[in-house]
Every structure is written in structure tokens, then in C-alpha cells.
Design a protein around this motif. Structure first.
Motif, short mmCIF file in Angstrom:
data_model
loop_
_atom_site.label_atom_id
_atom_site.label_comp_id
_atom_site.label_asym_id
_atom_site.label_seq_id
_atom_site.Cartn_x
_atom_site.Cartn_y
_atom_site.Cartn_z
N TRP A 263 0.82 -1.21 0.00
CA TRP A 263 0.00 0.00 0.00
C TRP A 263 0.85 1.26 0.00
O TRP A 263 0.49 2.26 -0.60
CB TRP A 263 -0.93 0.01 1.21
CG TRP A 263 -2.00 -1.05 1.16
CD1 TRP A 263 -2.56 -1.60 0.04
CD2 TRP A 263 -2.62 -1.69 2.27
NE1 TRP A 263 -3.50 -2.53 0.39
CE2 TRP A 263 -3.56 -2.61 1.76
CE3 TRP A 263 -2.48 -1.57 3.65
CZ2 TRP A 263 -4.35 -3.41 2.58
CZ3 TRP A 263 -3.28 -2.36 4.47
CH2 TRP A 263 -4.20 -3.27 3.94
N MET A 264 2.01 1.21 0.66
CA MET A 264 2.85 2.40 0.74
C MET A 264 3.70 2.63 -0.50
O MET A 264 4.56 3.51 -0.51
CB MET A 264 3.75 2.34 1.98
CG MET A 264 3.08 2.83 3.26
SD MET A 264 2.35 4.49 3.13
CE MET A 264 3.79 5.49 2.81
N LEU A 265 3.46 1.85 -1.56
CA LEU A 265 4.13 2.16 -2.82
C LEU A 265 3.75 3.54 -3.31
O LEU A 265 4.49 4.17 -4.06
CB LEU A 265 3.81 1.09 -3.86
CG LEU A 265 4.47 -0.27 -3.60
CD1 LEU A 265 3.94 -1.31 -4.58
CD2 LEU A 265 6.00 -0.18 -3.70
N ALA A 273 -6.90 2.33 0.56
CA ALA A 273 -7.02 1.04 1.24
C ALA A 273 -7.53 1.21 2.67
O ALA A 273 -8.42 0.48 3.13
CB ALA A 273 -5.67 0.33 1.23
N GLU A 274 -6.97 2.18 3.38
CA GLU A 274 -7.39 2.37 4.77
C GLU A 274 -8.84 2.82 4.86
O GLU A 274 -9.57 2.44 5.77
CB GLU A 274 -6.46 3.36 5.47
CG GLU A 274 -5.06 2.80 5.69
CD GLU A 274 -4.48 3.18 7.03
OE1 GLU A 274 -5.22 3.12 8.04
OE2 GLU A 274 -3.30 3.54 7.08
N GLU A 299 -8.13 -6.83 -7.28
CA GLU A 299 -7.20 -7.56 -6.42
C GLU A 299 -6.86 -6.76 -5.16
O GLU A 299 -6.68 -7.32 -4.08
CB GLU A 299 -5.93 -7.91 -7.19
CG GLU A 299 -4.91 -8.70 -6.37
CD GLU A 299 -5.50 -9.96 -5.74
OE1 GLU A 299 -5.15 -10.24 -4.57
OE2 GLU A 299 -6.31 -10.64 -6.39
N GLU A 300 -6.76 -5.45 -5.30
CA GLU A 300 -6.49 -4.62 -4.12
C GLU A 300 -7.66 -4.64 -3.15
O GLU A 300 -7.46 -4.59 -1.93
CB GLU A 300 -6.16 -3.20 -4.58
CG GLU A 300 -4.79 -3.11 -5.25
CD GLU A 300 -4.53 -1.77 -5.92
OE1 GLU A 300 -3.36 -1.37 -6.03
OE2 GLU A 300 -5.51 -1.10 -6.35
N VAL A 304 -7.64 -6.02 0.85
CA VAL A 304 -8.26 -5.42 2.03
C VAL A 304 -9.06 -6.47 2.79
O VAL A 304 -8.98 -6.57 4.02
CB VAL A 304 -9.13 -4.23 1.64
CG1 VAL A 304 -10.08 -3.84 2.77
CG2 VAL A 304 -8.26 -3.04 1.24
N ASP A 305 -9.82 -7.26 2.07
CA ASP A 305 -10.64 -8.28 2.73
C ASP A 305 -9.76 -9.35 3.38
O ASP A 305 -10.10 -9.88 4.44
CB ASP A 305 -11.61 -8.90 1.73
CG ASP A 305 -12.69 -7.93 1.29
OD1 ASP A 305 -13.02 -7.01 2.08
OD2 ASP A 305 -13.20 -8.07 0.16
N ARG A 306 -8.63 -9.65 2.77
CA ARG A 306 -7.72 -10.64 3.37
C ARG A 306 -7.13 -10.12 4.68
O ARG A 306 -7.01 -10.86 5.65
CB ARG A 306 -6.60 -11.00 2.40
CG ARG A 306 -7.03 -11.87 1.23
CD ARG A 306 -5.83 -12.57 0.56
NE ARG A 306 -4.83 -11.64 0.06
CZ ARG A 306 -4.88 -11.07 -1.14
NH1 ARG A 306 -5.89 -11.32 -1.95
NH2 ARG A 306 -3.91 -10.25 -1.54
N VAL A 307 -6.74 -8.83 4.71
CA VAL A 307 -6.16 -8.31 5.95
C VAL A 307 -7.19 -8.30 7.06
O VAL A 307 -6.88 -8.59 8.22
CB VAL A 307 -5.54 -6.90 5.73
CG1 VAL A 307 -6.57 -5.81 5.73
CG2 VAL A 307 -4.48 -6.60 6.79
N LEU A 308 -8.44 -8.01 6.72
CA LEU A 308 -9.49 -8.02 7.74
C LEU A 308 -9.74 -9.43 8.26
O LEU A 308 -9.98 -9.62 9.46
CB LEU A 308 -10.77 -7.42 7.17
CG LEU A 308 -10.74 -5.91 6.96
CD1 LEU A 308 -11.92 -5.46 6.11
CD2 LEU A 308 -10.74 -5.18 8.29
#
Length: 319
Positions: A263-265, A273-274, A299-300, A304-308
Motif C-alpha cells: 500500500w505504501m508504494l 485502502a485504509e 485484487e487490491e 483489504v478483505d484478506r487483511v481483515l
């Protein structure tokens, strides 16, 4: 909250010491048609303060400060200060990004008078100001708000501005209200260590979404300033390091790193994303970012759903 008026004596309770551990940068929700969602911002403030942090910062890059009208920025700042003014356990760090020294000093003084506990100063960067001009800008604002404390933000990737430990120490030697430096160079660790080892010693905050957080902690960082949608994860990482569980802190950060490093790219990507994370958690209803903005692809969104899902134990629903 403990406050310091322009020209008054420093309070006995040192508010700069509250800027330790996790100090989230507050996001600004917008409605689907691009208006500021003030009710949503109230919820953002209540959520972040409810995680147990001792300071928050506003407005920063994560707040899309560069996309706010002056009246919007003022109203949002007042909302935050309405929650923090009477709380001695929480410091409100109010950011100043004006390029003109005169305007920066004026905004900083007005912010302190309104109840800001610390000023976060982003030095000017348009048209490549000289080293002397940068130093003069910082010194002028420090003088204007003295004895109120300042955090000086060093974000070379976003601004192209070049600062170094020698310059920062020379300013701090003359202006003791320069209390902290937010280091967002890549990597931040060497400058953090250099600032901590010098005279006067300057404590540092790590930024840049915490990508280099474990190294920054080991080199002496006293805090981190990520965005706010994942505050609980950062609090847990910091807690583990603070209690001596370095292996646990490393492990939790290792799990988070693939997400935040991607995300920080670019800054607009992590803002988008946040915001979607906050919507998914039920904090507010729209992930809209004012244009120009990054639009998450399919995909992005799945990321997000994967991190949650992966960090569900730390990220309860907020709706």
C-alpha cells in the motif's frame, strides 16, 4: 486536556511525553458525492481514542489535508479538539503544512490557542527552498508558538526536502520546544539513532505506515504514526516490544508487512485502502477519496478483505 497558551509558562505536566507508542493520523471520511462526512469524523475520533492511545495527529497525508477547504479543515480540527481539550491523558497534535512562513506561524499560533497540545510542522518543499530557508521557517514557527512543543516532520519521499541530524540538533539547541522529529525517510533507522545519540538528544517518531517499525524501535524510536484504520494492530505490535516480547512483535509485524509495504508504494493507494478498511469495519459508509485519487482494483479490494480476515482478532466491527 492540558494546554499551553502563547506566552505562558510550560505546564508542569509535559504533554510532549504523551506522544509515545502509537499516535495515529486521523482519516477524513467523505460522502459518496465528495462532501465531508462530519458525523463520520466524530466516529473516527471516538474510535481512535477508544483504542487507548495517548496522542493523535491531524491533519496529515492520511487525512488528505491537501484536499480540504479551509473551512472544512477548521471544522474538523475543532471536532477533534472538542474531544481532547479536557483530557489530560491524550495529546492532540495539530499539523501545519503552509508553505509561506508567515502563514505557517499564524496557523500554528491559532492552533495552540484553540487547544492543540503540540504542533506538527511539515517544512516547505515547493520550488526546492534552500537549507537556510528551511531552517529559518522552522525557527520562526518554533519562536511563534514557544513554549508549546513541536514535532518536526521529515517526509523526503513526499516532499523532496532534505534534512539531517546536524541541522535538526542546531535548531533544537536554540529552540527547546522542538521536542520530537517524525522520521519518514527510507530507511528511518539511521537518522533515528543519530538524533537519539546527539546533543541535545532528539526523540523520534517513525511514520510511513510502520513499514520499518521493528528496526525503528530498536534504534530508539519512541512512537509511530500510522494511519488509523488498523490502530489496534499497531498498538499490539508496540505493546509486545514494550513488554520485552520482541519475537512476538516481530512476528505480528511480519504478518502485516506484505500489506503495508504494498500500500505504501504510493500515498494515495494506502489512503484508499485504509478508507475501505474503515468502511468494511462499519466506521463510516463511503470509501470515497477526492480526486485525484487512487482507485483500488479488484485484487487490491481482495487484499483489504484478506487483511481483515487475517487480523480479525484485533479488528472488531465498529458499526
Amino acid at each position: 486536556m492540558a494546554t499551553t497558551e502563547i506566552g505562558s509558562e510550560r505546564p508542569t505536566d509535559d504533554v510532549a511525553l504523551l506522544v509515545r507508542g502509537v499516535s495515529p493520523v486521523l482519516e477524513v471520511p467523505f460522502t459518496a458525492d465528495g462532501e465531508v462526512d462530519y458525523a463520520g469524523f466524530h466516529r473516527v475520533v471516538r474510535y481512535v481514542l477508544g483504542t487507548g492511545v495517548s496522542s493523535v495527529m491531524f491533519p496529515g497525508f492520511a487525512s488528505e489535508f491537501h484536499k480540504l477547504a479551509e473551512d472544512e479543515r477548521s471544522a474538523l480540527t475543532e471536532i477533534l479538539l472538542s474531544y481532547t481539550r479536557e483530557r489530560p491523558d491524550v495529546a492532540a497534535v495539530i499539523a501545519v503544512q503552509d508553505h509561506a512562513t508567515r502563514l505557517a506561524a499564524q496557523r500554528a499560533m491559532e492552533s495552540v490557542a484553540a487547544g492543540a497540545d503540540l504542533i506538527n510542522l511539515l517544512p516547505p518543499h515547493f520550488l526546492a527552498p534552500s537549507r537556510r530557508a528551511l531552517a529559518d521557517h522552522v525557527r520562526t514557527v518554533l519562536t511563534a508558538i514557544a513554549p508549546a512543543p513541536m514535532v518536526l516532520q521529515y517526509a523526503p519521499s513526499e516532499t523532496g526536502t532534505s534534512l539531517d541530524a546536524e541541522l535538526l540538533r542546531s535548531i533544537a539547541a536554540d529552540h527547546p520546544n522542538l521536542r520530537l522529529v517524525k522520521v519518514e525517510s527510507s530507511p528511518p533507522g539511521p537518522l533515528i539513532a543519530d538524533l537519539a545519540a546527539g546533543t541535545p538528544a532528539l526523540p523520534s517518531l517513525e511514520g510511513y505506515a510502520g513499514v520499518q517499525l521493528p528496526d525503528a524501535i530498536r534504534r530508539g524510536a519512541v512512537g509511530t504514526q500510522p494511519g488509523c484504520s488498523l490502530t489496534e494492530i499497531y498498538v499490539e505490535i508496540w505493546r509486545r516490544f514494550a513488554t520485552g516480547d520482541e519475537a512476538g512483535g516481530d512476528e505480528l509485524h511480519r504478518r502485516l508487512l506484505p500489506y503495508i509495504s504494498y500500500w505504501m508504494l504510493d500515498t494515495e493507494r494506502i489512503i484508499a485502502a485504509e478508507k475501505l478498511i474503515s468502511v468494511r469495519r462499519g466506521l463510516f459508509s463511503s470509501a470515497y477519496c477526492r480526486e485525484p485519487a487512487h482507485h483500488l482494483d479488484a485484487e487490491e479490494v481482495r487484499m483489504v478483505d484478506r487483511v481483515l480476515a487475517e487480523f480479525a482478532e484485533f479488528l472488531p466491527p465498529l458499526g
